[in-house]
Motif scaffolding. Structure first.
Motif, PDB file in Angstrom:
ATOM      1  N   ALA A  43       0.766  -1.123   0.142  1.00  0.00           N
ATOM      2  CA  ALA A  43      -0.035   0.121  -0.077  1.00  0.00           C
ATOM      3  C   ALA A  43       0.836   1.334   0.016  1.00  0.00           C
ATOM      4  CB  ALA A  43      -1.065  -0.009   1.124  1.00  0.00           C
ATOM      5  N   ARG A  44       1.937   1.292   0.855  1.00  0.00           N
ATOM      6  CA  ARG A  44       2.737   2.534   0.896  1.00  0.00           C
ATOM      7  C   ARG A  44       3.473   2.792  -0.578  1.00  0.00           C
ATOM      8  NH1 ARG A  44       5.693  -1.703   3.482  1.00  0.00           N
ATOM      9  NH2 ARG A  44       7.517  -2.283   2.754  1.00  0.00           N
ATOM     10  N   ASP A  45       3.597   1.859  -1.187  1.00  0.00           N
ATOM     11  CA  ASP A  45       4.421   1.991  -2.658  1.00  0.00           C
ATOM     12  C   ASP A  45       3.231   2.560  -3.590  1.00  0.00           C
ATOM     13  OD1 ASP A  45       6.973   1.055  -1.729  1.00  0.00           O
ATOM     14  OD2 ASP A  45       6.137  -1.080  -2.256  1.00  0.00           O
ATOM     15  N   VAL A  46       2.118   2.065  -3.315  1.00  0.00           N
ATOM     16  CA  VAL A  46       1.055   2.369  -4.285  1.00  0.00           C
ATOM     17  C   VAL A  46       0.689   4.004  -3.807  1.00  0.00           C
ATOM     18  CG1 VAL A  46      -1.327   2.376  -4.963  1.00  0.00           C
ATOM     19  CG2 VAL A  46      -0.030   0.308  -4.610  1.00  0.00           C
ATOM     20  N   THR A  47       0.637   4.428  -2.634  1.00  0.00           N
ATOM     21  CA  THR A  47       0.313   5.657  -2.342  1.00  0.00           C
ATOM     22  C   THR A  47       1.361   6.690  -2.671  1.00  0.00           C
ATOM     23  OG1 THR A  47       1.064   5.145  -0.011  1.00  0.00           O
ATOM     24  CG2 THR A  47      -1.453   5.122  -0.330  1.00  0.00           C
ATOM     25  N   LYS A  48       2.586   6.151  -2.616  1.00  0.00           N
ATOM     26  CA  LYS A  48       3.802   7.116  -3.101  1.00  0.00           C
ATOM     27  C   LYS A  48       3.593   7.581  -4.544  1.00  0.00           C
ATOM     28  CE  LYS A  48       8.966   6.811  -3.436  1.00  0.00           C
ATOM     29  NZ  LYS A  48      10.118   6.019  -3.210  1.00  0.00           N
ATOM     30  N   ILE A  49       3.279   6.500  -5.341  1.00  0.00           N
ATOM     31  CA  ILE A  49       3.124   6.881  -6.859  1.00  0.00           C
ATOM     32  C   ILE A  49       1.821   7.783  -7.066  1.00  0.00           C
ATOM     33  CG2 ILE A  49       2.476   5.950  -9.124  1.00  0.00           C
ATOM     34  CD1 ILE A  49       4.051   3.561  -8.230  1.00  0.00           C
ATOM     35  N   GLU A  50       0.822   7.657  -6.276  1.00  0.00           N
ATOM     36  CA  GLU A  50      -0.303   8.415  -6.130  1.00  0.00           C
ATOM     37  C   GLU A  50       0.069   9.944  -5.818  1.00  0.00           C
ATOM     38  OE1 GLU A  50      -4.683   9.049  -3.392  1.00  0.00           O
ATOM     39  OE2 GLU A  50      -2.776   8.151  -2.548  1.00  0.00           O
ATOM     40  N   LYS A  51       0.776  10.013  -4.876  1.00  0.00           N
ATOM     41  CA  LYS A  51       1.355  11.434  -4.571  1.00  0.00           C
ATOM     42  C   LYS A  51       2.059  12.321  -5.673  1.00  0.00           C
ATOM     43  CE  LYS A  51       4.164  13.828  -1.111  1.00  0.00           C
ATOM     44  NZ  LYS A  51       5.121  13.664   0.263  1.00  0.00           N
ATOM     45  N   LEU A  52       2.865  11.309  -6.331  1.00  0.00           N
ATOM     46  CA  LEU A  52       3.733  11.865  -7.466  1.00  0.00           C
ATOM     47  C   LEU A  52       2.529  12.307  -8.421  1.00  0.00           C
ATOM     48  CD1 LEU A  52       6.255  12.320  -8.872  1.00  0.00           C
ATOM     49  CD2 LEU A  52       5.973   9.916  -9.985  1.00  0.00           C
ATOM     50  N   TYR A  53       1.595  11.684  -8.855  1.00  0.00           N
ATOM     51  CA  TYR A  53       0.497  12.090  -9.564  1.00  0.00           C
ATOM     52  C   TYR A  53      -0.283  13.347  -9.233  1.00  0.00           C
ATOM     53  CZ  TYR A  53       0.911   8.087 -13.349  1.00  0.00           C
ATOM     54  OH  TYR A  53       1.339   7.299 -14.302  1.00  0.00           O
ATOM     55  N   LYS A  54      -0.325  13.469  -7.883  1.00  0.00           N
ATOM     56  CA  LYS A  54      -1.104  14.608  -7.635  1.00  0.00           C
ATOM     57  C   LYS A  54      -0.261  15.897  -7.515  1.00  0.00           C
ATOM     58  CE  LYS A  54      -3.676  12.437  -3.809  1.00  0.00           C
ATOM     59  NZ  LYS A  54      -3.707  12.088  -2.318  1.00  0.00           N
ATOM     60  N   ASN A  55       1.133  15.728  -7.497  1.00  0.00           N
ATOM     61  CA  ASN A  55       1.847  16.736  -7.699  1.00  0.00           C
ATOM     62  C   ASN A  55       2.149  17.201  -9.157  1.00  0.00           C
ATOM     63  OD1 ASN A  55       2.558  16.883  -5.027  1.00  0.00           O
ATOM     64  ND2 ASN A  55       4.326  15.815  -5.081  1.00  0.00           N
ATOM     65  N   LYS A  56       2.189  16.172 -10.333  1.00  0.00           N
ATOM     66  CA  LYS A  56       2.181  16.481 -11.478  1.00  0.00           C
ATOM     67  C   LYS A  56       1.163  17.056 -12.058  1.00  0.00           C
ATOM     68  CE  LYS A  56       5.206  12.382 -13.006  1.00  0.00           C
ATOM     69  NZ  LYS A  56       5.353  11.227 -13.914  1.00  0.00           N
ATOM     70  N   LEU A  57      -0.208  16.524 -11.574  1.00  0.00           N
ATOM     71  CA  LEU A  57      -1.485  17.231 -12.089  1.00  0.00           C
ATOM     72  C   LEU A  57      -1.942  18.708 -11.316  1.00  0.00           C
ATOM     73  CD1 LEU A  57      -3.203  13.877 -12.900  1.00  0.00           C
ATOM     74  CD2 LEU A  57      -2.064  15.406 -14.595  1.00  0.00           C
ATOM     75  N   GLY A  58      -1.181  18.669 -10.228  1.00  0.00           N
ATOM     76  CA  GLY A  58      -1.762  19.849  -9.428  1.00  0.00           C
ATOM     77  C   GLY A  58      -3.114  19.531  -8.827  1.00  0.00           C
ATOM     78  N   SER A  59      -3.597  18.629  -8.470  1.00  0.00           N
ATOM     79  CA  SER A  59      -4.976  18.114  -8.245  1.00  0.00           C
ATOM     80  C   SER A  59      -5.264  18.578  -6.720  1.00  0.00           C
ATOM     81  CB  SER A  59      -5.147  16.665  -8.320  1.00  0.00           C
ATOM     82  OG  SER A  59      -4.210  15.763  -7.574  1.00  0.00           O
ATOM     83  N   ARG A  60      -4.039  18.793  -6.030  1.00  0.00           N
ATOM     84  CA  ARG A  60      -4.373  19.279  -4.599  1.00  0.00           C
ATOM     85  C   ARG A  60      -4.532  20.840  -4.628  1.00  0.00           C
ATOM     86  NH1 ARG A  60      -0.253  15.381  -1.492  1.00  0.00           N
ATOM     87  NH2 ARG A  60       1.184  16.426  -3.151  1.00  0.00           N
ATOM     88  N   MET A  61      -3.945  21.590  -5.478  1.00  0.00           N
ATOM     89  CA  MET A  61      -3.934  23.000  -5.534  1.00  0.00           C
ATOM     90  C   MET A  61      -4.897  23.542  -6.441  1.00  0.00           C
ATOM     91  SD  MET A  61      -2.245  25.668  -4.560  1.00  0.00           S
ATOM     92  CE  MET A  61      -0.640  25.363  -4.218  1.00  0.00           C
ATOM     93  N   HIS A  62      -5.287  22.891  -7.716  1.00  0.00           N
ATOM     94  CA  HIS A  62      -6.181  23.232  -8.371  1.00  0.00           C
ATOM     95  C   HIS A  62      -7.446  22.127  -8.787  1.00  0.00           C
ATOM     96  CE1 HIS A  62      -3.789  26.713  -9.197  1.00  0.00           C
ATOM     97  NE2 HIS A  62      -2.831  25.765  -9.422  1.00  0.00           N
ATOM     98  N   GLY A  63      -7.362  21.070  -7.914  1.00  0.00           N
ATOM     99  CA  GLY A  63      -8.296  20.098  -8.312  1.00  0.00           C
ATOM    100  C   GLY A  63      -9.217  19.622  -7.023  1.00  0.00           C
ATOM    101  N   LEU A  64      -9.521  18.279  -6.764  1.00  0.00           N
ATOM    102  CA  LEU A  64     -10.361  17.789  -6.008  1.00  0.00           C
ATOM    103  C   LEU A  64      -9.959  16.891  -4.706  1.00  0.00           C
ATOM    104  CD1 LEU A  64     -13.331  16.870  -8.588  1.00  0.00           C
ATOM    105  CD2 LEU A  64     -13.265  18.592  -7.161  1.00  0.00           C
ATOM    106  N   ASN A  65      -8.588  16.981  -4.819  1.00  0.00           N
ATOM    107  CA  ASN A  65      -7.834  16.227  -3.785  1.00  0.00           C
ATOM    108  C   ASN A  65      -7.721  17.154  -2.597  1.00  0.00           C
ATOM    109  OD1 ASN A  65      -6.253  14.616  -6.243  1.00  0.00           O
ATOM    110  ND2 ASN A  65      -6.885  13.257  -4.326  1.00  0.00           N
ATOM    111  N   SER A  66      -7.992  16.571  -1.485  1.00  0.00           N
ATOM    112  CA  SER A  66      -8.075  17.594  -0.192  1.00  0.00           C
ATOM    113  C   SER A  66      -6.788  17.492   0.590  1.00  0.00           C
ATOM    114  CB  SER A  66      -8.970  17.543   0.980  1.00  0.00           C
ATOM    115  OG  SER A  66      -9.346  16.168   1.272  1.00  0.00           O
ATOM    116  N   ASN A  67      -6.131  16.151   0.265  1.00  0.00           N
ATOM    117  CA  ASN A  67      -4.786  16.019   0.762  1.00  0.00           C
ATOM    118  C   ASN A  67      -3.594  15.228   0.005  1.00  0.00           C
ATOM    119  OD1 ASN A  67      -5.555  13.157   0.622  1.00  0.00           O
ATOM    120  ND2 ASN A  67      -6.589  13.293   2.469  1.00  0.00           N
TER     121      ASN A  67
END
Length: 324
Positions: free
Chosen positions: A300-324
């Motif tokens: 699970a920790r390896d999957v969430t690590k890659i998830e975090k990378l995509y959040k940063n790439k797509l800006g989904s926390r700053m400009h999207g629908l991810n709250s964390n």
């Protein structure tokens, strides 16, 4: 064509049947590799005298509404330009495409039996529609008022026919004046389409919900999506905002997406739930796709690590629908 000696013939891997070995003239065993090579040519089996299952028979089994009426068969085949413009994106866009025509093609008919083109001359049933009056003409366009007949909706998206050789003639007569169209296939109830590959699709929420309501009608989807963990994307097609999620639990992506189907679209995600609280039908704007797949034994920790990378790439926390 297949060669009989192209692989071992028997469970032990040898080329001699242990119980039915063929003996030569002097009692020697003759192995399969020494036997004449068998060549097979596959040909379709023609059942003589068997009545053809036709479109008319299938539709009449649902309702006799079309008997004695003026009906036309329609086979839509959108151009590449139309597809790029989103004609096949949703049922609503397909309906609009059907209602807007460049000529008075539905003149003189009361109903149309509508299909969309597939490969090899096959066509999938879109519905039966009543033509309500004359079309409005604006410029060189004709705009029809079409009403779908509910008697035939059980076959929508499931009934596949062979249009025949005249695929360029996309409007034809139905019934006594028209040629019989052979039914090729009736797909399982709830079928959403063949599985195109893990990275080659987007699903509207209505399709996602249908997928989980009818898993037995879509076994390939369940097989592939439950075999991998990964990172996925939910696009809000109205605003363009994105949500990046991770699937690392039981049944992989399939298991995670089932939660969205069960919760009317929010999957227990805070920002998505807020949208649905304001408008319970807001999930109509959600489109699901896979960003990256990972083996089912990934931690699970390896999957969430890659998830975090995509959040940063797509800006989904700053400009999207991810709250964390």
């Amino acid at each position: 064509r297949h060669h009989a000696a192209s692989r071992p013939l028997w469970p032990g891997g040898g080329d001699v049947c242990p119980s039915l070995a063929a003996k030569g003239r002097r009692g020697r065993l003759v192995t399969a590799s020494k036997l004449p090579v068998a060549r097979f040519t596959w040909r379709p089996i023609v059942l003589r005298g068997r009545p053809m299952l036709t479109l008319q028979k299938i539709l009449n089994s649902q309702s006799t509404l079309l008997e004695g009426k003026r009906v036309k068969l329609v086979r839509h085949k959108p151009s590449v330009k139309d597809i790029d413009a989103g004609v096949m994106h949703s049922r609503a866009s397909m309906l609009k495409y059907q209602e807007d025509q460049g000529s008075d093609v539905f003149a003189g008919c009361e109903y149309i039996v509508s299909f969309f083109a597939e490969k090899r001359g096959h066509s999938r049933f879109f519905g039966v529609f009543k033509v309500n009056g004359e079309p409005s003409k604006i410029g060189d366009k004709y705009f029809y008022s079409l009403e779908q007949i509910k008697d035939f909706t059980a076959l929508t998206g499931r009934l596949v026919i062979d249009w025949g050789e005249g695929t360029r003639v996309w409007v034809q007569h139905y019934g006594e004046k028209g040629k019989n169209k052979e039914v090729v296939q009736i797909l399982p109830h709830g079928y959403i389409g063949s599985f195109p590959g893990l990275f080659d699709f987007t699903l509207e929420f209505s399709q996602l919900r249908k997928l989980f309501q009818h898993p037995d009608g879509n076994p390939d989807w369940k097989h592939h999506l439950s075999a991998v963990k990964g990172v996925y994307l939910i696009l809000d097609n109205l605003t363009g905002q994105q949500y990046v999620g991770a699937a690392y639990g039981q049944d992989g992506i399939w298991g995670r997406w089932q939660c969205y189907a069960d919760t009317e679209g929010h999957g227990n995600n805070k920002e998505l739930a807020l949208l649905l609280n304001k408008d319970p039908e807001y999930h109509r704007n959600f489109h699901f796709s896979v960003l990256q797949t990972l083996p089912s034994n990934t931690q699970a920790r390896d999957v969430t690590k890659i998830e975090k990378l995509y959040k940063n790439k797509l800006g989904s926390r700053m400009h999207g629908l991810n709250s964390n």
